[in-house]
Design an enzyme around this catalytic site. Sequence first.
Site, PDB file in Angstrom:
ATOM      1  N   ASP A  35       0.826  -1.205   0.000  1.00 32.14           N
ATOM      2  CA  ASP A  35       0.000   0.000   0.000  1.00 32.14           C
ATOM      3  C   ASP A  35       0.860   1.255   0.000  1.00 32.14           C
ATOM      4  O   ASP A  35       2.034   1.227   0.355  1.00 32.14           O
ATOM      5  CB  ASP A  35      -0.860   0.054   1.257  1.00 32.14           C
ATOM      6  N   LYS A  57      -3.028   2.358  -2.792  1.00 27.38           N
ATOM      7  CA  LYS A  57      -4.289   2.644  -2.119  1.00 27.38           C
ATOM      8  C   LYS A  57      -4.063   3.625  -0.982  1.00 27.38           C
ATOM      9  O   LYS A  57      -3.308   3.378  -0.070  1.00 27.38           O
ATOM     10  CB  LYS A  57      -4.866   1.342  -1.568  1.00 27.38           C
ATOM     11  N   MET A 173      -8.816   8.341   9.050  1.00 28.51           N
ATOM     12  CA  MET A 173      -9.131   8.752   7.675  1.00 28.51           C
ATOM     13  C   MET A 173     -10.194   9.859   7.650  1.00 28.51           C
ATOM     14  O   MET A 173     -11.034   9.902   6.760  1.00 28.51           O
ATOM     15  CB  MET A 173      -9.624   7.551   6.851  1.00 28.51           C
TER      16      MET A 173
END
Length: 246
Positions: A35, A57, A173
Site C-alpha cells: 500500500d 491505495k 481517515m
Amino acid sequence: MENRVYLTGAGPGDIELLTLKAARVISEADVIIYDKLANPEILEMAKKDCQFIFVGKESGNHSVPQEEINEIIYQSALKYSNKVIVRLKGGDPFVFGRGGEEAIYLHQRGIKFEIIPGISSSVAVPAYAGIPVTHRGITTSFRVVTGHETPNKKISQIEWQTFLNDETIVFLMGLHNIGLITSKLMSLGKRKDYPCAVVSKGTTKEQKVVVGTLEDITQKAKDLPTPAIIIVGEVVNLREQVKWFD
C-alpha cells in the site's frame, strides 16, 4: 509446499514498530503487494530478487480498486506457487484495512493465508502525540471510528447519538471530513470547547500535532497533510505532560 499469503500489518509509520513476525516474512518474501501507507523503508528489508507490486491505495485516491487488489493477491498466489506472498498493509489489516475482505476472497478460492496483525495507528499515533486513549479518572474506554463516512448522509452506520459520554473517540481517515465530524458532534450536544487534536503523519519524523476544541480544530488543522487522525476527548489535555516524541 502449498500456496500461502501473509496479510501483514506494516504498523503506523515508524519502521521500528514493525512486529518481529512481519519483519521475518518480509525478509523471506518472493512477492510483496504493498500500500501507499506502508513505510517504503520496510521494502528495503526484502530479498534482492523480491518482486514488488504497488497497489497505490490511499485515502481519497484509490488508483487500484479493492476488487482488483483482491484479484492481484489471488493471481499472485496462483502464479508464484511455493513462494512467499506478502500483502503489506499500513497499520493493522483488520482496522479499516479491508483485510477481512481480502481474506474472504482468498478463502473462497482455496488459498491458504495467515493474518499478521500490525500496531494500529488508532493507539500508536496518540501515544506518539503524548495522548493516552484511556486514563484513570478521565475515561475508561475508547472507540475507533471511520472518518471516511460522511456524518450527514441519509443512512449512517455510525451511531452518532452514543458519542455524548466521556469516551475517547479516535477518527481514522477523517481529515477531509473534519468540519462535518465536529459540527455533527456539537449538534448532538458536545460542548464547543471539548478538547480534540489532529495528528498528521504520526510516528514519523514528519509528525505534526495540532490541539484545539471542536469549535476551532477545523481551522487549526486546515493545512495539515494526510494521513492524519482525529482524537476527541478530555485525554487530549494530558498532552502537555505526556508528550515525548516532539
